[in-house]
Design a protein around this motif. Structure first.
Motif, short mmCIF file in Angstrom:
data_model
loop_
_atom_site.label_atom_id
_atom_site.label_comp_id
_atom_site.label_asym_id
_atom_site.label_seq_id
_atom_site.Cartn_x
_atom_site.Cartn_y
_atom_site.Cartn_z
N ALA A 72 46.97 25.82 20.29
CA ALA A 72 46.11 26.36 21.34
C ALA A 72 45.00 27.24 20.76
CB ALA A 72 46.96 27.17 22.33
N ALA A 73 44.91 27.34 19.43
CA ALA A 73 43.94 28.24 18.79
C ALA A 73 42.51 27.86 19.19
CB ALA A 73 44.09 28.19 17.27
N ALA A 74 41.70 28.88 19.45
CA ALA A 74 40.33 28.66 19.89
C ALA A 74 39.44 28.19 18.75
CB ALA A 74 39.77 29.94 20.50
N ASP A 75 39.73 28.62 17.54
CA ASP A 75 38.86 28.24 16.42
C ASP A 75 39.67 28.24 15.12
OD1 ASP A 75 39.14 30.92 15.67
OD2 ASP A 75 37.35 31.48 16.79
N SER A 76 39.01 27.82 14.04
CA SER A 76 39.73 27.67 12.78
C SER A 76 40.16 29.03 12.23
CB SER A 76 38.87 26.92 11.76
OG SER A 76 37.65 27.58 11.59
N ARG A 77 39.40 30.09 12.50
CA ARG A 77 39.78 31.39 11.96
C ARG A 77 41.09 31.89 12.57
NH1 ARG A 77 37.77 34.60 8.51
NH2 ARG A 77 35.94 33.27 8.45
N SER A 78 41.23 31.74 13.86
CA SER A 78 42.48 32.21 14.45
C SER A 78 43.64 31.29 14.06
CB SER A 78 42.36 32.38 15.97
OG SER A 78 42.09 31.16 16.58
N ALA A 79 43.37 29.97 13.94
CA ALA A 79 44.42 29.06 13.48
C ALA A 79 44.84 29.44 12.05
CB ALA A 79 43.93 27.62 13.52
N ALA A 80 43.86 29.72 11.20
CA ALA A 80 44.15 30.05 9.80
C ALA A 80 45.04 31.30 9.72
CB ALA A 80 42.86 30.27 9.02
N GLY A 81 44.72 32.31 10.53
CA GLY A 81 45.51 33.54 10.53
C GLY A 81 46.96 33.26 10.90
N MET A 82 47.14 32.44 11.95
CA MET A 82 48.50 32.14 12.41
C MET A 82 49.27 31.32 11.38
SD MET A 82 48.21 31.45 16.50
CE MET A 82 46.54 30.88 16.77
N ILE A 83 48.59 30.35 10.77
CA ILE A 83 49.25 29.51 9.76
C ILE A 83 49.64 30.36 8.55
CG2 ILE A 83 48.94 27.58 8.16
CD1 ILE A 83 47.05 26.33 10.32
N ASN A 84 48.74 31.24 8.12
CA ASN A 84 49.06 32.11 6.98
C ASN A 84 50.32 32.93 7.24
OD1 ASN A 84 47.05 31.35 5.25
ND2 ASN A 84 45.64 32.99 5.81
N GLY A 124 53.70 23.87 8.54
CA GLY A 124 52.61 24.85 8.41
C GLY A 124 51.58 24.40 7.39
N MET A 125 52.05 23.87 6.26
CA MET A 125 51.11 23.40 5.23
C MET A 125 50.36 22.15 5.69
SD MET A 125 50.97 25.56 2.84
CE MET A 125 49.91 24.57 1.75
N ALA A 126 51.02 21.28 6.43
CA ALA A 126 50.33 20.08 6.95
C ALA A 126 49.17 20.52 7.85
CB ALA A 126 51.30 19.18 7.71
N LEU A 127 49.42 21.53 8.68
CA LEU A 127 48.35 22.03 9.56
C LEU A 127 47.28 22.76 8.73
CD1 LEU A 127 50.34 23.30 12.67
CD2 LEU A 127 49.44 21.03 12.18
N ALA A 128 47.72 23.44 7.67
CA ALA A 128 46.76 24.15 6.81
C ALA A 128 45.72 23.18 6.25
CB ALA A 128 47.51 24.85 5.67
N PHE A 129 46.17 21.97 5.87
CA PHE A 129 45.22 21.00 5.30
C PHE A 129 44.19 20.54 6.33
CE2 PHE A 129 48.85 20.22 2.27
CZ PHE A 129 48.25 20.94 1.24
N PHE A 130 44.56 20.57 7.60
CA PHE A 130 43.58 20.24 8.64
C PHE A 130 42.49 21.30 8.70
CE2 PHE A 130 44.43 16.61 11.37
CZ PHE A 130 45.55 16.13 10.74
N VAL A 131 42.89 22.55 8.56
CA VAL A 131 41.90 23.63 8.58
C VAL A 131 41.00 23.51 7.36
CG1 VAL A 131 41.57 26.14 8.54
CG2 VAL A 131 43.44 25.14 9.90
N VAL A 132 41.61 23.24 6.19
CA VAL A 132 40.84 23.09 4.94
C VAL A 132 39.82 21.97 5.07
CG1 VAL A 132 41.02 22.40 2.50
CG2 VAL A 132 42.66 24.03 3.47
N ALA A 133 40.21 20.87 5.72
CA ALA A 133 39.33 19.71 5.85
C ALA A 133 38.29 19.89 6.96
CB ALA A 133 40.17 18.46 6.10
N GLY A 134 38.30 21.07 7.61
CA GLY A 134 37.36 21.29 8.71
C GLY A 134 37.73 20.51 9.96
N GLU A 135 39.02 20.20 10.10
CA GLU A 135 39.48 19.32 11.17
C GLU A 135 40.42 20.04 12.15
OE1 GLU A 135 38.21 16.43 11.40
OE2 GLU A 135 38.05 15.41 9.48
N GLN A 136 40.36 21.36 12.17
CA GLN A 136 41.29 22.12 13.02
C GLN A 136 41.21 21.67 14.47
OE1 GLN A 136 39.71 24.83 15.06
NE2 GLN A 136 41.62 25.09 16.21
N GLU A 137 40.03 21.26 14.92
CA GLU A 137 39.90 20.88 16.33
C GLU A 137 40.64 19.58 16.68
OE1 GLU A 137 36.12 18.91 17.64
OE2 GLU A 137 35.31 20.11 16.01
#
Ligand SMILES: [Zn+2]
Ligand SMILES: [Zn+2]
Length: 186
Positions: A72-84, A124-137
């Motif tokens: 439900a994260a609004a953007d990659s920054r908030s997703a990144a914080g939660m994944i970390n 968590g790491m699988a989702l992390a790679f989505f953020v890294v690839a710019g694909e969080q959305e």
């Protein structure tokens, strides 16, 4: 983006995990008891999981809530914080493995990790790679108003809006069609 077999498995697992949560108070929990958790572990072929307990069940339900927040994260920054936070709390020991005939891939969960930590580390790491690839959305929740199930949009142009186009997408198309007919009739 390249999605390897094991990332795909981890994504399927985390989507199914999030979607075991009851949608409202009247619905039943897909992880109602330890037996349901055992089924979940078996059907997702999670490796190295030992005997499960009530403690594991409540820990997995807590982790499920955290994953729901990431979808439900609004953007990659908030997703990144939660994944970390999730991955740090789980602890990780990356190691190469080629178990069960799969090609070389990396497992992240620490040896002897609880099932909740296992899920938090590898999903968590699988989702992390989505953020890294710019694909969080691509990590989405279904837009059908009475659904909101989690899904991963793997369509080429990131255009998927519903969890399962055969049910949610169709249902909405029918509703829109009826509304248009009603309008033109009135
Ligand atoms: Zn594996
Ligand atoms: Zn849906």
């Amino acid at each position: 983006m390249l999605i390897t077999h094991d990332t795909r498995c981890a994504l399927d697992t985390v989507v199914d995990l999030v979607n075991t949560a009851p949608e409202d108070e009247s619905a039943s929990d897909g992880l109602a008891d330890v037996a349901a958790l055992e089924d979940f572990v078996r059907s997702h072929k999670m490796s190295d999981v030992g005997v499960l307990s009530e403690f594991d069940l409540s820990a997995v339900r807590r982790i499920r809530g955290r994953f729901a927040g990431i979808f439900a994260a609004a953007d990659s920054r908030s997703a990144a914080g939660m994944i970390n936070e999730l991955v740090a709390a789980a602890g990780t020991t990356p190691r190469l493995t080629d178990h069960d005939g799969y090609d070389w891939h990396v497992h992240y969960f620490a040896p002897g990790a609880s099932v909740a930590d296992h899920l938090a580390a590898d999903c968590g790491m699988a989702l992390a790679f989505f953020v890294v690839a710019g694909e969080q959305e691509r990590l989405r929740r279904c837009e059908a108003p009475d659904c909101r199930r989690a899904f991963v949009d793997l369509s080429r142009n990131r255009s998927r809006r519903y969890c399962d186009s055969r049910t949610c997408g169709n249902r909405l198309h029918v509703a829109a069609y009826r509304a248009r007919r009603k309008e033109s009739a009135g």
